[in-house]
Motif scaffolding. Sequence first.
Motif, PDB file in Angstrom:
ATOM      1  N   PHE A 124       0.876  -1.269  -0.019  1.00 45.91           N
ATOM      2  CA  PHE A 124      -0.097  -0.071   0.056  1.00 45.91           C
ATOM      3  C   PHE A 124       0.829   1.263  -0.077  1.00 45.91           C
ATOM      4  CE2 PHE A 124      -2.630   3.380   1.878  1.00 45.91           C
ATOM      5  CZ  PHE A 124      -3.689   3.273   1.011  1.00 45.91           C
ATOM      6  N   ARG A 125       1.879   1.035   0.903  1.00 46.49           N
ATOM      7  CA  ARG A 125       2.658   2.520   0.759  1.00 46.49           C
ATOM      8  C   ARG A 125       4.410   2.246   0.411  1.00 46.49           C
ATOM      9  NH1 ARG A 125       5.367   3.405   6.383  1.00 46.49           N
ATOM     10  NH2 ARG A 125       4.781   1.578   7.514  1.00 46.49           N
ATOM     11  N   MET A 126       4.429   1.107  -0.402  1.00 47.00           N
ATOM     12  CA  MET A 126       5.732   0.660  -0.723  1.00 47.00           C
ATOM     13  C   MET A 126       5.852   0.654  -2.341  1.00 47.00           C
ATOM     14  SD  MET A 126       6.737  -0.237   2.235  1.00 47.00           S
ATOM     15  CE  MET A 126       6.096  -0.750   3.688  1.00 47.00           C
ATOM     16  N   ARG A 127       6.789   0.525  -2.983  1.00 45.70           N
ATOM     17  CA  ARG A 127       6.937   0.366  -4.325  1.00 45.70           C
ATOM     18  C   ARG A 127       6.546  -1.024  -4.740  1.00 45.70           C
ATOM     19  NH1 ARG A 127      12.370   1.707  -3.389  1.00 45.70           N
ATOM     20  NH2 ARG A 127      13.052  -0.308  -4.274  1.00 45.70           N
ATOM     21  N   GLN A 128       5.409  -0.941  -5.795  1.00 44.05           N
ATOM     22  CA  GLN A 128       4.430  -2.133  -5.796  1.00 44.05           C
ATOM     23  C   GLN A 128       5.336  -3.465  -6.102  1.00 44.05           C
ATOM     24  OE1 GLN A 128       0.872  -2.442  -5.741  1.00 44.05           O
ATOM     25  NE2 GLN A 128       1.060  -0.465  -4.602  1.00 44.05           N
ATOM     26  N   ARG A 129       5.995  -3.026  -7.273  1.00 41.02           N
ATOM     27  CA  ARG A 129       6.357  -4.424  -7.888  1.00 41.02           C
ATOM     28  C   ARG A 129       7.546  -5.381  -7.042  1.00 41.02           C
ATOM     29  NH1 ARG A 129       8.726  -3.285 -13.611  1.00 41.02           N
ATOM     30  NH2 ARG A 129       8.254  -5.044 -14.053  1.00 41.02           N
ATOM     31  N   PHE A 470       8.733   2.395   8.300  1.00 34.47           N
ATOM     32  CA  PHE A 470       8.882   1.328   7.389  1.00 34.47           C
ATOM     33  C   PHE A 470       8.869   1.596   5.994  1.00 34.47           C
ATOM     34  CE2 PHE A 470       7.423  -3.381   6.292  1.00 34.47           C
ATOM     35  CZ  PHE A 470       8.663  -3.924   6.619  1.00 34.47           C
ATOM     36  N   ASN A 471       9.764   0.774   4.996  1.00 34.25           N
ATOM     37  CA  ASN A 471       9.904   1.259   3.741  1.00 34.25           C
ATOM     38  C   ASN A 471       9.982   0.101   2.732  1.00 34.25           C
ATOM     39  OD1 ASN A 471      12.547   0.748   4.187  1.00 34.25           O
ATOM     40  ND2 ASN A 471      12.767   3.039   4.547  1.00 34.25           N
ATOM     41  N   GLY A 529      13.865  -6.587   8.821  1.00 33.02           N
ATOM     42  CA  GLY A 529      13.182  -5.894   8.696  1.00 33.02           C
ATOM     43  C   GLY A 529      13.552  -4.394   9.104  1.00 33.02           C
ATOM     44  N   TRP A 530      13.913  -4.350  10.170  1.00 30.12           N
ATOM     45  CA  TRP A 530      14.378  -3.107  10.773  1.00 30.12           C
ATOM     46  C   TRP A 530      15.639  -2.518  10.285  1.00 30.12           C
ATOM     47  CZ3 TRP A 530      19.037  -1.550  13.752  1.00 30.12           C
ATOM     48  CH2 TRP A 530      18.802  -0.520  14.451  1.00 30.12           C
ATOM     49  N   ILE A 531      16.540  -3.548  10.014  1.00 27.45           N
ATOM     50  CA  ILE A 531      18.014  -3.033   9.195  1.00 27.45           C
ATOM     51  C   ILE A 531      17.661  -2.626   7.800  1.00 27.45           C
ATOM     52  CG2 ILE A 531      20.250  -3.933   8.129  1.00 27.45           C
ATOM     53  CD1 ILE A 531      20.162  -5.916  10.609  1.00 27.45           C
ATOM     54  N   GLY A 532      16.863  -3.319   7.158  1.00 29.84           N
ATOM     55  CA  GLY A 532      16.542  -2.889   5.749  1.00 29.84           C
ATOM     56  C   GLY A 532      15.901  -1.554   5.640  1.00 29.84           C
ATOM     57  N   ALA A 533      15.016  -1.256   6.758  1.00 25.77           N
ATOM     58  CA  ALA A 533      14.189   0.028   7.017  1.00 25.77           C
ATOM     59  C   ALA A 533      15.186   1.321   6.967  1.00 25.77           C
ATOM     60  CB  ALA A 533      13.196   0.049   7.727  1.00 25.77           C
ATOM     61  N   LYS A 534      16.196   0.724   7.852  1.00 19.88           N
ATOM     62  CA  LYS A 534      17.139   1.979   8.361  1.00 19.88           C
ATOM     63  C   LYS A 534      18.296   2.347   7.326  1.00 19.88           C
ATOM     64  CE  LYS A 534      15.866   2.915  12.524  1.00 19.88           C
ATOM     65  NZ  LYS A 534      15.048   4.089  12.816  1.00 19.88           N
ATOM     66  N   ILE A 535      18.555   1.375   6.513  1.00 16.72           N
ATOM     67  CA  ILE A 535      19.573   1.680   5.390  1.00 16.72           C
ATOM     68  C   ILE A 535      19.054   2.532   4.407  1.00 16.72           C
ATOM     69  CG2 ILE A 535      21.091  -0.146   6.197  1.00 16.72           C
ATOM     70  CD1 ILE A 535      20.185  -2.026   3.752  1.00 16.72           C
ATOM     71  N   SER A 536      17.628   2.352   4.393  1.00 17.00           N
ATOM     72  CA  SER A 536      16.951   3.161   3.069  1.00 17.00           C
ATOM     73  C   SER A 536      16.586   4.391   3.605  1.00 17.00           C
ATOM     74  CB  SER A 536      15.813   2.385   2.380  1.00 17.00           C
ATOM     75  OG  SER A 536      15.022   3.041   1.560  1.00 17.00           O
ATOM     76  N   LYS A 537      16.612   5.482   2.611  1.00 13.63           N
ATOM     77  CA  LYS A 537      15.956   6.873   2.950  1.00 13.63           C
ATOM     78  C   LYS A 537      14.434   7.113   2.762  1.00 13.63           C
ATOM     79  CE  LYS A 537      19.950   8.608   4.956  1.00 13.63           C
ATOM     80  NZ  LYS A 537      20.406   7.561   5.231  1.00 13.63           N
ATOM     81  N   GLU A 538      14.060   6.220   1.934  1.00 12.79           N
ATOM     82  CA  GLU A 538      12.933   6.064   1.328  1.00 12.79           C
ATOM     83  C   GLU A 538      11.753   6.246   2.405  1.00 12.79           C
ATOM     84  OE1 GLU A 538       9.583   3.291  -0.922  1.00 12.79           O
ATOM     85  OE2 GLU A 538      11.528   2.734  -0.836  1.00 12.79           O
TER      86      GLU A 538
END
Length: 558
Positions: A124-129, A470-471, A529-538
């Motif tokens: 819903f709030r992420m890049r779809q593909r 989250f992203n 999930g936490w690490i992935g969200a933190k390393i992205s600025k999205e």
Amino acid sequence: MQSHSLLAAEATTSTSRTLTITLFLVFVAITLAITIWASRQTKTATDYYAGGRSFSGFQNGMAIGGDYMSAASFLGIAGLIALYGYDGFLYSIGFLVAWLVALLLVAEFLRNSGRYTMADVLAFRMRQRPVRTAASVSTIVVSIFYLIAQMVGAGALVSLLLGIKPGATFLGMDADTAKVATIILVGALMIVYVVVGGMKGTTYVQIVKAFMLMSGALIMTLLVLAHYKFNLSALLGDAAEQSGKGAAFLEPGLRYGVESDDAAKTFYSKMDLLSLGIALVLGTAGLPHILTRFYTVPTSRIARKSVLWAIGIIGTFYLFTLALGFGAAALVGGKAITAQDKAGNTAAPQLAQALGIDYFGGDTGGAILLAIIAAVAFATILAVVAGLTLASSSSVAHDFYASVIKRGQASERDEVRVARIAAFGIGAVAIVLSIFAQSLNVAFLVALAFAVAASGNLPAILYSLFWKGFNTSGALWAIYGGLTSAVVLVFFSPVVSGSPTAMFPDSDWHWFPLNNPGIISIPFGFLCGWIGAKISKESDLNKYAELEVRSVTGYGAH
């Protein structure tokens, strides 16, 4: 009591075969009629994926119960209680408590936020593909683990029902060939249910099956209790005596938390119990075929009500499994159960046979009750595999084909066509894997599916609903990290190799000491999930705010 075991072993006659096959064919005919009727009502994608969102709280609660009370619940848990006493009941408790997590954290929010599949909420709030691709992969992996459990249960039933003894044949098939043939037959039927009936047909099949299963379990529970004049102490005492394990049968420690002279073995056994508990309690809220059930009702309030109905139905059923498991231990005996099926998957049908002989006398009484309970068990398996295949094929069509390959440009007709094709592919994979997994207990196999669901899906769902930071990167890390860790740990565990009851008992490549990976893979999924969200600025705070309002209020929900 042992004479019951001998009688039960001898009671499967040609009468029993005829009766069993007749009852099974009657059930298949009824459910196929329901499926064909439902196919005529299925005109849109919403009808196919979500049953037209037309089910009431009670109907959906019954269908959730039908989806959830699988071969693992009926055959596997009864078998584990019959062989391990107290420790077997831990599965019942875990499966039931899990619904509180689903009720409080997932059901209402998911119904408000999504449309057809779990990925609708995640994307819903992420890049779809990329997110839909990950969710589709996860859905298929979890569903296949769960499908294997159901098909193995079907195979285990068959040699008992057809009375195929070592050296004997039926229609030219020995016991092993008959098991494989049954797995293929169940796989073919489930594909028909999904391809023809969609969600509407599958839901009605599950409602019919839930009613049959509750009725069958209630009748057997009453017969077991009546045999002991409703004296639970006498039942438990007899079960402990016939199990061959004495008082230890009624205490913790036969299967999990086993104390031994080797301190490392004791530690691993206790960790395995903790790992199992975590997976069972958290797994339900990440099971794709359960999550899609929340979309079949018109409002989130009815979604919540359907979960309350499901808890009542499922909780009552798990109380029945106590009587079935201890009754099988007392009236059939551990040796007779393991002689028929090493993993104990046939304890409930063997109990039905012994009760039939006890109450109605002779081979025919045993044959009749066995045939009825076996037909119920087959109904259970067919309904659950249909729900699983529908969830995974819907994800392939709606998430991967429509959103990733066609970039949202696919027509509803094309989507449903791809879902039907995907059902064939997923069914074929499940059939092949099930043929290799026949030595494993079905409740145990389902626990692995729960661990995989809780490791990959649950972190992504909870973070999406409740963490505004989250992203897309976090969702991909959570799903792939949790999923991969769970599957890799299972592959290198004693479940697959290195033990007499493993999938490949003659090989040994295991290095992970636990049977259940959840204690490592679930925290790892949340950490990823936490690490992935933190390393992205999205970040899209507006989208999060919109999701928050929609998930709580239902505003804008489909």
